[in-house]
Structure formats: C-alpha cells, structure tokens
Design an enzyme around this catalytic site. Structure first.
Site, PDB file in Angstrom:
ATOM      1  N   GLU A 314     -39.031 -37.267 -26.753  1.00 53.67           N
ATOM      2  CA  GLU A 314     -38.919 -36.099 -27.425  1.00 53.67           C
ATOM      3  C   GLU A 314     -37.841 -34.894 -26.902  1.00 53.67           C
ATOM      4  OE1 GLU A 314     -40.686 -35.050 -29.776  1.00 53.67           O
ATOM      5  OE2 GLU A 314     -42.706 -35.695 -29.696  1.00 53.67           O
TER       6      GLU A 314
HETATM    7  C1  BLG Z   1     -45.700 -32.516 -34.760  1.00 57.43           C
HETATM    8  C2  BLG Z   1     -46.994 -32.085 -34.492  1.00 57.43           C
HETATM    9  C3  BLG Z   1     -48.061 -32.406 -35.030  1.00 57.43           C
HETATM   10  C4  BLG Z   1     -47.848 -31.942 -36.713  1.00 57.43           C
HETATM   11  C5  BLG Z   1     -46.576 -32.710 -37.052  1.00 57.43           C
HETATM   12  O1  BLG Z   1     -45.314 -32.323 -36.453  1.00 57.43           O
HETATM   13  O2  BLG Z   1     -44.575 -32.215 -34.179  1.00 57.43           O
HETATM   14  N1  BLG Z   1     -47.131 -32.593 -32.940  1.00 57.43           N
HETATM   15  C6  BLG Z   1     -46.919 -31.763 -31.896  1.00 57.43           C
HETATM   16  O3  BLG Z   1     -47.015 -30.606 -31.971  1.00 57.43           O
HETATM   17  C7  BLG Z   1     -47.070 -32.441 -30.613  1.00 57.43           C
HETATM   18  O4  BLG Z   1     -49.201 -31.748 -34.713  1.00 57.43           O
HETATM   19  O5  BLG Z   1     -48.994 -32.505 -37.330  1.00 57.43           O
HETATM   20  S1  BLG Z   1     -50.131 -31.472 -38.208  1.00 57.43           S
HETATM   21  O6  BLG Z   1     -50.762 -30.494 -37.136  1.00 57.43           O
HETATM   22  O7  BLG Z   1     -51.053 -32.609 -38.539  1.00 57.43           O
HETATM   23  O8  BLG Z   1     -49.002 -30.910 -38.997  1.00 57.43           O
HETATM   24  C8  BLG Z   1     -46.224 -32.515 -38.594  1.00 57.43           C
HETATM   25  O9  BLG Z   1     -46.072 -31.043 -38.691  1.00 57.43           O
HETATM   26  C9  BLG Z   1     -42.976 -33.119 -32.836  1.00 57.43           C
HETATM   27  C10 BLG Z   1     -43.392 -33.113 -34.114  1.00 57.43           C
HETATM   28  C11 BLG Z   1     -42.419 -32.786 -35.123  1.00 57.43           C
HETATM   29  C12 BLG Z   1     -41.191 -33.386 -34.351  1.00 57.43           C
HETATM   30  N2  BLG Z   1     -41.427 -33.564 -32.722  1.00 57.43           N
HETATM   31  C13 BLG Z   1     -43.568 -33.957 -31.855  1.00 57.43           C
HETATM   32  O10 BLG Z   1     -43.174 -35.470 -32.230  1.00 57.43           O
HETATM   33  C14 BLG Z   1     -39.734 -32.673 -34.647  1.00 57.43           C
HETATM   34  O11 BLG Z   1     -39.703 -31.673 -33.934  1.00 57.43           O
HETATM   35  N3  BLG Z   1     -39.209 -33.109 -35.726  1.00 57.43           N
HETATM   36  C15 BLG Z   1     -38.022 -32.512 -36.136  1.00 57.43           C
HETATM   37  C16 BLG Z   1     -36.602 -33.039 -35.420  1.00 57.43           C
HETATM   38  S2  BLG Z   1     -35.279 -32.115 -36.107  1.00 57.43           S
HETATM   39  O12 BLG Z   1     -35.649 -30.931 -36.188  1.00 57.43           O
HETATM   40  O13 BLG Z   1     -34.700 -32.855 -37.020  1.00 57.43           O
HETATM   41  O14 BLG Z   1     -34.587 -32.140 -34.697  1.00 57.43           O
END
Ligand code: BLG
Length: 486
Positions: A314
């Site tokens: 993360e």
């Molecule tokens: C996750 C959330 C989920 C959520 C999904 O996004 O975040 N998880 C957490 O907060 C731990 O709860 O699911 S939902 O509630 O059903 O909508 C979908 O929205 C976080 C993710 C997103 C990801 N990292 C944890 O793995 C992230 O930041 N991606 C973007 C990367 S970047 O912008 O390209 O740098």
C-alpha cells in the site's frame, strides 16, 4: 482416514518386504537400492538448511528442494525423512552410509571433483556462478580484478573448486573457505563489508537479494552449471533411474517450472531494483512499525506478516502516503473505510494499521462460505483493494466463462475485464480498475513469502526474541529505534 491410509501404506510395504525376502530366498540376489527403499517405506534425504533448499516456515517444512523431493516421495508412496548436514563435505560423507540417507537434494552442482563421491541425476536447474561485491565499492569486471581481495566461499563447494582452478592461471589469487557458514552468511558478510567478495550461484542470489540491500553482481564467473540430485557412487542405478524418470515428469507437467517461479522468481516480479529496495526498507522502515503490525494481528487473529506485506504494497511502509484518488496512510484507507473502522487520523500509523487489520477481517467475513483457504485470504485482499461489489461482479463473469468463481487462479484471469466496456456494461457495479487487485494480491503474496522467510526462527542463528526482525543466518536484531527516512 489418515491412520487407515498409513496402515495401508505400511501394509503394502510389508508385502513388498516379504516379496523381496522371497525373491532373495529364491535367487539369492541382493535387493537393489530402490527395492530396499521401497521395502522400508521411507525415503531418507540429506540436504542443507538454507532458504534455497530446506527450512521451516509458517506451514512447517518447506524450501525448493524439500517441495520437489516431497513430490518424489509421494509419487513412490514413501514417507519422507529429511536430515541436514552442516556443510557439503559432511553431506557427501554421510550419503549412502548404511542406515543413512540415500539421496542428496541440496542445490548441488555436478562438478568434476564430485564424480568420485556421488552419482548425479539429470539436471533440474541451470545456475550461473556469480562474483558478488558490495555496492559503493569498485565493481570487479574480470578475473584479474579478484587479486588482493578478501574472498570467502563455502568449504567443499563447487565455487571453491572453481577458484582453485582459477588460481592455477592467476597464482596471486587468494581466497578462503569456511565450513562454518551458509550462503546467507557469505552474502551478509559482503553486505556489511566484512569480506570484499564471494562466489554464489545465481539462484541463491535471486532468493536472498531481498535480504541484503548492498550486495550486487560483479560478473558471471564461467558458464552456467547444472544442479542435480545425488546418490552414492556405485553400479546400482535403480534409485537414480527412478529419480530421473520423476524429474522428467516434473519437467513435462510444468510442476518444476512453477516451483522455480515461486522460489527464484522474486527478482522477476520485483526487478533487481525492487528486490534491493525491499531489502533496504526491510531494514530501515519495517522495524518502526513491526510492533503495531504484531499487535493489530494479534487482536484480529491474523498473521502479522500478512498485514506487514499489505502495508508494504500500500505505502512502502510510509505513514504519510497519499494516492492520486485521495486514499491515505500506511494501509491506504479511503475516508469512508476509515470512518467505518473508527480511524480518526489516517496518517497515524498505528490507527491506520489497526483500521486496515479490522477491515480485512470484515471483508473476509462477507465472502461466501464456498471460498476456502488459502484462496479466501487472496479474495479478501482483492476485496480490500477493489471492493466487494466489483469482486462479486468478477466472480459472476468467471462462472459465466465456465471457470470456478471460488478459485483465485480463475477469478484473477477475469478481473481485468472490469475495465473493458464490453464486459463491465454487463455487471451490476460497472467499471473498475480490475487489473489493480490482481497486481495487489500477487505482490502481497510475494512480500508475505519473503517476510515469512526473513522471520523464520530456524535460520536466525540465535533464539528468536518475541519482537525484532532478524535476517536469516545473521546473529543480530535490527534496530527498533527510528532511523532517518530514505
Ligand atoms: C479501496 C477501499 C475499499 C473500496 C475500494 O477502494 O481502497 N479499501 C480501503 O479503504 C482499505 O473499501 O471498496 S468499496 O467500499 O466497496 O467501494 C473501491 O472503492 C486502497 C483501495 C483503493 C486503492 N488502495 C486500498 O487497497 C487505491 O488507492 N488505488 C488508487 C491508486 S492510484 O491512485 O492510481 O495511485
């Protein structure tokens, strides 16, 4: 059930033992090496205790050689008994002694000097001997650069043989051999500057690069060499023939390749820079948060190393990490998740880790009962990243393809479709960056494996303290106090 099949196995062995006795009585011929093993029902194997061969991890005995030789034993319906030798000379001395090990599976190079002490199987892995130096020192590029350097290799190793041959050409070359160390120690000694150079096989480096941030390949010394299993020398090839047939099957059905990827594929997945960056972060960042990971894991009934692996994926263990989408903190919680988990400050590492731990347990509980471990853990990670709704969409698409929606191997193939209109338009929750959870889970599994190896008690050289990260083969605890950020 176990007892019954064990009984049957034992019974079968007695039958074959009686068969052999009858055979002996009939024609007075000595049973072959294979027949003796089969009559006893036990395959005794000698190996070395190192991350590239055999060690204990969260699931018990493991290691590349262990897993391969276990499959061989299972194929022959034999019980596997592993013994370890402290050094290579001892390993060859014990091989084939009455009542002793009949097979050596220990990452052995089939070298000229070893032809007298063993017979080798067909090769199962090609490796290249590599001269290793410390980053920041002048990089040696050819054999004359090895003169006047402190070089240490394993006693009785093929590398010692190689250096002896090189010394004929370069009499000024000096090197030492030690029977008291393992490959991890050699790499650590280079990493810490206690010696200038060592010589190890490419697979050993690939496996260990993630522990030692400063070790680098100077150059390949000579051509690639073959690793093979060994039996005691002699005329009787019955066991060796069986080994060779097994290795050929493992090659053909892809199981050997999969094993190689799991053990030696880190560098392929992380890249060289990623591998030593991980090693650096392991030493400099993880010690600051290890206590929080352990506490949160204990509260939630998780393995702390899984949580730590998530934290690395993360944020690279950085509490102030922020994504383009505004997700923040060491465990990258969205604002909504943070609120739901009672996290008031996402940038506080302890709160973030506690919230992340609580959330992974929460999403895991929501998964259908039909998903079993270990897949259940991988699905939970995917839901943590992409959300349970999108994951459910992907499972439905997986089923529609005739694949198994409860198997991570199948669902991960389909997840990337969630970013293609022709597919997501058919789903309930629509578009998602479906490739992201696939990388997410793959990387976390890799980090989890590495962390498991790093923290295994057996390789630590000393009794494990309850806290404090250890590097394998290294008798030291890394500092817990803050170190300056990179
Ligand atoms: C996750 C959330 C989920 C959520 C999904 O996004 O975040 N998880 C957490 O907060 C731990 O709860 O699911 S939902 O509630 O059903 O909508 C979908 O929205 C976080 C993710 C997103 C990801 N990292 C944890 O793995 C992230 O930041 N991606 C973007 C990367 S970047 O912008 O390209 O740098």
């Amino acid at each position: 059930m176990f007892a019954q099949s064990a009984f049957r196995t034992r019974y079968a062995h007695w039958l074959s033992a009686i068969g052999i006795l009858l055979l002996l009585g009939g024609c007075a011929e000595e049973p072959s090496a294979l027949e003796r093993v089969q009559a006893e029902g036990v395959l005794r194997v000698i190996t070395r205790n190192s991350p590239a061969t055999y060690f204990q991890d969260r699931n018990g005995e493991t290691g590349f050689e262990y897993e391969l030789v276990k499959r061989f034993a299972d194929d022959l319906d034999l019980e596997l008994q592993i013994e370890t030798a402290d050094n290579l000379d001892e390993l060859f001395a014990r091989l084939g002694k009455p009542g002793g090990p009949v097979l050596a599976a220990a990452g052995l190079v089939e070298s000229d000097g070893r032809q007298q002490v063993a017979r080798f199987s067909t090769p199962y892995l090609e490796v290249t001997p590599q001269i290793i130096y410390r980053n920041g020192q002048q990089r040696p590029t050819r054999p004359d650069d090895l003169l006047d350097k402190r070089i240490l290799v394993l006693k009785g190793s093929s590398h010692a043989e190689q250096l002896a041959a090189l010394k004929v050409e370069f009499p000024g070359l000096n090197y030492e051999e030690s029977a008291a160390v393992e490959v991890v120690d050699l790499l650590r000694m280079v990493d810490e500057g206690q010696i200038d150079l060592t010589l190890v096989d490419s697979n050993e480096l690939a496996m260990n690069q993630v522990y030692f941030p400063n070790v680098r390949v100077a150059f390949d010394l000579g051509d690639s060499q073959s690793l093979a299993w060994a039996v005691a020398p002699g005329e009787d090839t019955s066991l060796l023939d069986e080994v060779n047939a097994f290795l050929q099957r493992a090659q053909q059905n892809g199981s050997l390749q999969r094993l190689k990827e799991r053990y030696y594929g880190h560098v392929d997945v992380l890249g060289y820079v990623g591998a030593y960056t991980f090693a650096k972060h392991l030493q400099q960042r993880l010690p600051r948060y290890e206590k929080h990971f352990r506490q949160a894991a204990q509260v939630q009934g998780l393995d702390w190393r899984l949580l730590a692996a998530m934290g690395y994926q993360e944020s690279l263990w950085q509490p102030s990490a922020t994504s383009k989408t505004g997700v923040r903190g060491l465990m990258m919680l969205t604002l909504r998740t943070a609120q739901a988990m009672g996290v008031s400050n996402r940038l506080d590492p302890k709160q973030s880790i506690d919230g992340g731990a609580k959330y992974i347990v929460h999403v895991k509980e929501l998964l259908p009962e039909s998903i079993q471990e270990p897949d259940r853990t991988w699905f939970a990670l995917a839901a943590y990243n992409v959300g349970g709704g999108h994951l459910e969409d992907a499972r439905k698409l997986t089923e529609a393809e005739g694949l198994n929606p409860d198997k991570w191997l199948d669902v991960q193939k389909i997840l990337p479709r969630l970013s293609q209109k022709q597919w997501y338009s058919k789903t309930r929750y629509g578009y998602a960056r479906g490739g992201e959870p696939v990388h997410f889970v793959r990387n976390i599994r890799r980090y989890y494996d590495i962390l498991t190896w790093v923290t295994q008690p057996q390789l630590e050289g000393s009794q494990v303290a309850e806290s404090g990260l250890h590097v394998p083969g290294v008798n030291k605890t890394l500092p817990q106090e803050d170190t300056p950020p990179l």
